[in-house]
Design an enzyme around this catalytic site. Sequence first.
Site, short mmCIF file in Angstrom:
data_model
loop_
_atom_site.label_atom_id
_atom_site.label_comp_id
_atom_site.label_asym_id
_atom_site.label_seq_id
_atom_site.Cartn_x
_atom_site.Cartn_y
_atom_site.Cartn_z
N GLY A 1 55.81 31.14 0.20
CA GLY A 1 55.72 30.14 -0.87
C GLY A 1 57.11 29.64 -1.25
CD GLU B 1 52.37 30.03 0.53
OE1 GLU B 1 52.61 29.25 -0.41
OE2 GLU B 1 52.39 31.26 0.41
CE LYS C 1 60.74 44.21 22.95
NZ LYS C 1 60.97 43.38 24.14
CE LYS D 1 67.37 40.52 23.33
NZ LYS D 1 67.38 41.92 22.96
CB CYS E 1 49.16 35.52 -24.78
SG CYS E 1 47.43 35.01 -24.69
N GLY F 1 51.08 39.24 -27.41
CA GLY F 1 52.28 39.50 -28.23
C GLY F 1 52.25 38.75 -29.55
CD GLN G 1 45.27 37.78 -29.15
OE1 GLN G 1 44.96 38.90 -28.76
NE2 GLN G 1 44.70 36.68 -28.69
CG HIS H 1 50.37 32.79 -21.00
ND1 HIS H 1 50.81 34.09 -20.91
CD2 HIS H 1 49.07 32.86 -21.34
CE1 HIS H 1 49.82 34.91 -21.17
NE2 HIS H 1 48.75 34.20 -21.44
CD GLU I 1 54.30 33.39 -19.72
OE1 GLU I 1 54.47 32.84 -20.83
OE2 GLU I 1 53.36 34.19 -19.50
N1 GLN Z 1 43.69 39.84 -24.69
C1 GLN Z 1 44.00 38.71 -25.46
C2 GLN Z 1 42.89 37.66 -25.45
O1 GLN Z 1 42.03 37.69 -24.62
C3 GLN Z 1 45.33 38.10 -25.01
C4 GLN Z 1 45.25 37.51 -23.64
C5 GLN Z 1 46.61 37.33 -23.03
O2 GLN Z 1 47.59 37.90 -23.48
N2 GLN Z 1 46.69 36.56 -21.95
O3 GLN Z 1 42.87 36.79 -26.26
#
Ligand code: GLN
Length: 611
Positions: free
Chosen positions: A48, A171, A220, A254, A417, A419, A421, A546, A548
Amino acid sequence: MSADEILSSVSHVSDETEFYTPLPAGYAKGRTKYVVTFGTVMSGLGKGIFSSSLAKILQDKGLKVAPIKLEGYLNRDSGTLNPFRHGEVFVLDDGMECDMDLGTYERMLDQDLTRLNFSTSGQIFATVIEKERKGLYLGRDVQMIPHVTGEVKYRLRELAVASRADVVFVEIGGTVGDVENAYYIEAVREMAYEEGAENFCFVALTYVIEPQSLGEQKSKAAQINLKLLNAAGIQPHIIACRAHRPVAQKAREKLALYANVPMNRVFSMHDCESIYLIPEMLHGAGIDQAVLDILHVQPLVDEQREEQARRTWNGYIGKFRGAAHPITVGIIGKYTTVRDSYASIIQALEHAGTQSNARVQMEWVDSSELTASNVADRLMHIHSVIVPGGFGFRGVDGKLECIEYVRMSGVPYLGICYGMQMAVIEFARNVLGLKYAGTTELDRDCADPVIDLLPEQKRIEGLGGNMRLGGFDVVLKPESLIHRLCGGQDHIRLRFRHRYEVNPAYIERLEAAGMIFSGKAPHHPIMQVLELPERLHPFFLATQAHPELTGRPLNPSPFFLGLVRASLKRSGIEPPPFPAKPAEPLLRSESRSASANAGNLGGSPANLVDA
Ligand code: GLN
């Protein structure tokens, strides 16, 4: 469709039609070229990374490119895969849950991809079987060739039509010789024949071994495995050799001889410190020129554009290499032994560090080892903390201890996420005094369910619906921390993969105690970003999304940029001036999916618990 309609849509050559078409409407043969990358010898070679780097250099030259990954497994998508074994689940804007390689493609190409860019055997077979059930094959026995291979060819051409790409980069997952991907290899072989020699370029990525006991490179295994490709009817045009060190002339000679590939098309692709150095390595070796020659696309090259693009990219590399100030970010997670499960977080930190002149070191902390008595010791030397996404019980108590510690001691915090909650639960317990605050994910009868199932989710529960997936708009609160970090934009778009969310019944109380919900869904009471005011904490930010997944090298995620800058401050360094507005990438993301969703509830039916 009637038999006549099917017949008239069949564009295959033979009279003895097999009742399928590998040609989507609007397909013009020769309009799009294809570069196919295979892996030989072993998996994990970075197909990738290679394929996306090659696509990037062609994109820099002004060609329109579109990547696709063909996965051999039978899962419909990656949603049910355990990140501990397979790496993170990467979520596209249209809600597709896919392989982490799609993240590499998005970051390298600065493109938002769609489900057209990702195919699994599960999808291919499901389509064929559905057609069979509908009677569309009209009495024929449904076979791997031509029906299944036909479906693969259809997919590749469908992407060509939809993306209007000059070059599609394919790919093929797995390794040549696997049972799982054999029909993909057969499909591209057939397709190369149908499309004609000038329109296909086959690249074999191989591995040159250097046993420690010999201190010498041995080719090889590569030779033997390249023969497997020949046995499948494919003569590679280019060989790219993965190795720890640059591959010596002798080994390349080779390989050239045994694999029947001219020496000037056998390239070394050795390890380097960042994947973003690879496009330049491939360019330096001349792989891009080889591809242009093979596909006869030299006339499409815009040299001025290429020069500018390379200058911008090399600016990034220069900053990455020169980043001066070390900072340590603690990642408090579950899968801390497998870095691939946090691949995008690692990337997002690198982009933000590079822009901020910071050399980010990551410290992986297994949250199940954190307790009230060791958390301060364990995190004392760390400049900031990330609690990433997760599911289920494991390590939850440790995460809550960690969040309490960073909230009280002013350590910069980014919650992603789960984190976010966890940050709400910690705040409800320790600031609002709701001792039994929790999430219904872990305790259905929790006394104070501050995190609960989504209202939409409740409506469709039991109908196989699952997670809130993909890109959604987020409205930002003026003058908030995240609003400032986003350069004053009022709306941003983030990607989501969650089932639970902040319970609207507690929002008023949380806000009264100081928590700010600074990012919300436009038309629903869904809290998507939270923060603490500066008077309570120097940098406490969390999101249900997310972030990231949408960070790009030239356009880092504002969430990570904020965290890195706060980490620098904590380490005693004043961060460089804040970019007035988000850095303008050279190429604007062009391919936001036409189907970019207005919201997805769906995804894989599996119940993701503590995978
Ligand atoms: N488990 C949590 C939810 O379903 C958080 C999901 C996560 O962190 N991607 O809402």
